[in-house]
Design an enzyme around this catalytic site. Sequence first.
Site, PDB file in Angstrom:
ATOM      1  N   ASP A 195      23.240 -34.950  29.253  1.00 11.58           N
ATOM      2  CA  ASP A 195      23.496 -35.817  28.100  1.00 11.58           C
ATOM      3  C   ASP A 195      22.268 -35.860  27.198  1.00 11.58           C
ATOM      4  O   ASP A 195      21.146 -35.580  27.622  1.00 11.58           O
ATOM      5  CB  ASP A 195      23.822 -37.234  28.589  1.00 11.58           C
ATOM      6  CG  ASP A 195      24.508 -38.069  27.525  1.00 11.58           C
ATOM      7  OD1 ASP A 195      25.748 -38.148  27.541  1.00 11.58           O
ATOM      8  OD2 ASP A 195      23.801 -38.635  26.660  1.00 11.58           O
ATOM      9  N   HIS A 197      21.036 -38.544  25.936  1.00  9.80           N
ATOM     10  CA  HIS A 197      20.353 -39.839  25.991  1.00  9.80           C
ATOM     11  C   HIS A 197      19.492 -40.016  27.234  1.00  9.80           C
ATOM     12  O   HIS A 197      19.518 -39.226  28.169  1.00  9.80           O
ATOM     13  CB  HIS A 197      21.400 -40.952  25.919  1.00  9.80           C
ATOM     14  CG  HIS A 197      22.222 -40.907  24.683  1.00  9.80           C
ATOM     15  ND1 HIS A 197      23.388 -40.175  24.611  1.00  9.80           N
ATOM     16  CD2 HIS A 197      22.042 -41.462  23.465  1.00  9.80           C
ATOM     17  CE1 HIS A 197      23.909 -40.304  23.396  1.00  9.80           C
ATOM     18  NE2 HIS A 197      23.107 -41.077  22.670  1.00  9.80           N
ATOM     19  N   SER A 294      22.909 -44.835  19.237  1.00  5.55           N
ATOM     20  CA  SER A 294      23.610 -44.890  20.520  1.00  5.55           C
ATOM     21  C   SER A 294      22.670 -45.148  21.689  1.00  5.55           C
ATOM     22  O   SER A 294      23.116 -45.586  22.747  1.00  5.55           O
ATOM     23  CB  SER A 294      24.369 -43.584  20.747  1.00  5.55           C
ATOM     24  OG  SER A 294      23.527 -42.464  20.554  1.00  5.55           O
TER      25      SER A 294
END
Length: 375
Positions: A195, A197, A294
């Site tokens: 991912d 993040h 996010s």
Amino acid sequence: MHLKTANPLWHGIYSACFGSLVIAGAIYSGVALRDYQLQEQKSFLKGQVALDIEHYYNENFIARDLGSNLWALINYSLFREGRVGVVIGEESWLYTLDEVKDYPEAAQDLTTNLAAIDAVAAHVRAQGSDLLVALVPEKAAIYSEYLGPRRVAPIHSQLYAQVVNQLRGQGVVVVDTTDALINAKQTATTFLKSDTHWTPFGAEVVAKEIAQTLKNSLHHPLLEQQVFSSQDDEPTHFQGDLLNYIPLGIFSEWVDVSADQLVKTRTQVATSTATAADDLFGESSADIALVGTSYSANANWNFAGALKQHLGTDLVNYAQEGKGPFVPMTDYLNSADFTNAPPALVIWEIPVRFLPAPQPKENIASLLAILKGNQ
């Protein structure tokens, strides 16, 4: 170019695989359309027949997804490549292309974006609030050892330090989180493999750095008013956003790319010294506003919860997913929450990878228009 694809032998294998799939797909498509019945009311001239065939094909050509998955398997296994947008590193580490590619107009766009941040800082200060920028480093910088042969464009090599120095030179308070995230990865993973993040642990590391900066430099009286406690859930299988660029489907178990194990964390207030009158206003009365992307908005990372715990006070989260750093700030500055009752502190989480990239002109224009209108 990847080393394997520079070899003529690999070119031949690549072409043979691609050609075989195309021929097999064409034959199967013909078989799949064999039972199609043309409806008399459909018009060729208006394109209705073509649209009807497309719908029939999508509903009945069961090998469509299988072919896409098989091609992704070949691309990944032989050439270590996915769809445009992902960079495949070593040991199942994936990176977004944004963190390694070149931006032809980087110098100009960086100047524009930093000027916008500086203008926001001046505006927030003019309303009586403090602004703290929490700059998120690139995952490719924290875990560069797994990038493999992929070269990072020169713009990224000193990007973080350049942005920190320039913003601080303009009087903006910036929290440098790079060293903390690098040191912390000796304890646990700070970014997810599959991912874009950070992990909840990485988010907490940054939250601690922010809290320490505030306690050392700004001495806000609103800190340490409450005690929050956090609890980890059981680890769960987590399909990162970068896996969308490698649609392996049923073949995902055949290769070494894999989902992450995510341990979600939940944070809640344990004790509070806030008055009963404060409690009547609920969350909207908090003196700290969190604005960002996010990294802050997605509850999977619990960044807002970690901030509450380490700051020792409540906050209101105005972050938004999928809109970059400027749109959420524009919306917040234009909101009644800010215009009617500016908080004591605004924390603006900004991933540094957005700053050398061109932002939609309307986003910057909208932000500057609000700043100008409220001056």
